[in-house]
Design an enzyme around this catalytic site. Sequence first.
Site, mmCIF file in Angstrom:
data_model
loop_
_atom_site.group_PDB
_atom_site.id
_atom_site.type_symbol
_atom_site.label_atom_id
_atom_site.label_comp_id
_atom_site.label_asym_id
_atom_site.label_seq_id
_atom_site.Cartn_x
_atom_site.Cartn_y
_atom_site.Cartn_z
ATOM 1 N N TRP A 170 0.825 -1.219 0.000
ATOM 2 C CA TRP A 170 0.000 0.000 0.000
ATOM 3 C C TRP A 170 0.844 1.248 0.000
ATOM 4 C CZ3 TRP A 170 -4.348 -0.356 -2.135
ATOM 5 C CH2 TRP A 170 -5.086 -1.523 -2.043
ATOM 6 N N ASP A 226 -1.603 6.875 6.004
ATOM 7 C CA ASP A 226 -2.671 5.987 5.534
ATOM 8 C C ASP A 226 -2.908 4.968 6.651
ATOM 9 O OD1 ASP A 226 -4.303 4.097 4.442
ATOM 10 O OD2 ASP A 226 -2.917 3.476 2.852
ATOM 11 N N LYS A 277 -12.770 -1.326 6.643
ATOM 12 C CA LYS A 277 -12.155 -2.330 7.520
ATOM 13 C C LYS A 277 -12.628 -2.121 8.960
ATOM 14 C CE LYS A 277 -8.591 -1.905 4.178
ATOM 15 N NZ LYS A 277 -8.661 -3.159 3.443
HETATM 16 C C1 LIG Z 1 -3.544 0.194 3.927
HETATM 17 C C2 LIG Z 1 -4.483 0.370 2.762
HETATM 18 N N1 LIG Z 1 -4.421 1.513 2.037
HETATM 19 C C3 LIG Z 1 -5.232 1.723 0.997
HETATM 20 C C4 LIG Z 1 -6.180 0.803 0.609
HETATM 21 C C5 LIG Z 1 -7.060 1.082 -0.568
HETATM 22 O O1 LIG Z 1 -8.331 1.385 -0.105
HETATM 23 P P1 LIG Z 1 -9.563 1.634 -1.081
HETATM 24 O O2 LIG Z 1 -9.877 0.325 -1.707
HETATM 25 O O3 LIG Z 1 -10.619 2.134 -0.129
HETATM 26 O O4 LIG Z 1 -9.175 2.659 -2.060
HETATM 27 C C6 LIG Z 1 -6.287 -0.386 1.319
HETATM 28 C C7 LIG Z 1 -7.285 -1.396 0.920
HETATM 29 O O5 LIG Z 1 -7.271 -2.537 1.223
HETATM 30 C C8 LIG Z 1 -5.418 -0.604 2.419
HETATM 31 O O6 LIG Z 1 -5.488 -1.742 3.121
#
Ligand SMILES: Cc1ncc(COP(=O)(O)O)c(C=O)c1O
Length: 363
Positions: A103, A173, A197
Amino acid sequence: MLEGRVFNFSAGPSMLPEPVLVQAQQELLVYPGAGASVMEISHRSKAFDEILEKTKDYLKKLLNMPDNYKIIFTPGGATMQFSMLAMNFLNGGTADYINTGSWASKAMSEGKKHGNVREAWSGKSENYVRMPSSSEINISDEAKYVHFTSNETIQGIEFFNEPDVGDKPLFCDASSDFLSRPIDITKYALIYAGAQKNVGPSGIAVVVIREDLLSLVPEKLPSLLDYKLMVENNSLYNTPSTWSIYIVGLVVKWLYEDIGGLAKIEEINKKKAELLYQVIDESNGFYKGHAHKESRSRMNVTFRLPDEALEKEFISKASAEGLKELKGHRSVGGCRASIYNAMPYEGCEVLAQFMKDFAQSHG
Ligand SMILES: Cc1ncc(COP(=O)(O)O)c(C=O)c1O
């Protein structure tokens, strides 16, 4: 557990607290006082205004948030935030990113479209098995901000203390560990989480931003990608996902009123994670955890079995017993148990017992 429901270990969208689902079901047709469903009322109505304000109030209480921080709800999940924060605050300059896993890498790729993304540390050569200590992170003078990912959902590694970045604005994030433990919000300039989540349904992000940053927002950004405009309009510049915000409101109320706040949920989360890591550690090498011990995530427990055939069998047998979604992310393989706030302790107990039994009969 309500009849027919399973222990769902999905990384997201994931389990919601049952009292939240029950209340949403009860209020689905008629939201009290509104004579209609939350999905049917105006985002500018008194009833929705109360929902929005209550949701923000609970968030403020949970995070012990001073008045110079603002909360907004944005469309597009956390991925949109990767772009939005860079459009607002990188804007052709340089920013430092701590590359801790899948991520963080995605946040960097999006950032690169808007300026110079510098890697302040990378765990890539070690296959993202741990988080760095502050002394390993190399912050540049020219960085407009430092971005980090508090929990890498795919690798299952977590920071338990914020990296020390001096006086640089710290951006985070926190999609997969937001509201899972107390944090000192004043260490952050911007923290965001995709809701699906720990906080609610997919498709929106909760963003907390320090007010002084808003003066840096450039002119002429697309309206929905402009933090200043979103804050000024209290997330109501256009029609937001009202139902999602309503569910987030129920989740934060549950966390504050029923659970008793973030210190309490942290205690529970620690115990849940310990149950599973203990099985891994006592399995004589049958289960191998991906993460180094000091970085083990309390939200996503990642592990491997001796071979892929056994992993397949493990996942399918677990599923037959109502322990669902234990397959690791397609990019890393293996198994992953995501045990966010709404996963009951009992779910981890049942999984721990299943893991012990499986190891005994296959080891
Ligand atoms: C740590 C992290 N950042 C970003 C995201 C991306 O999130 P979204 O699907 O809401 O854009 C996720 C999704 O699993 C994640 O676990």
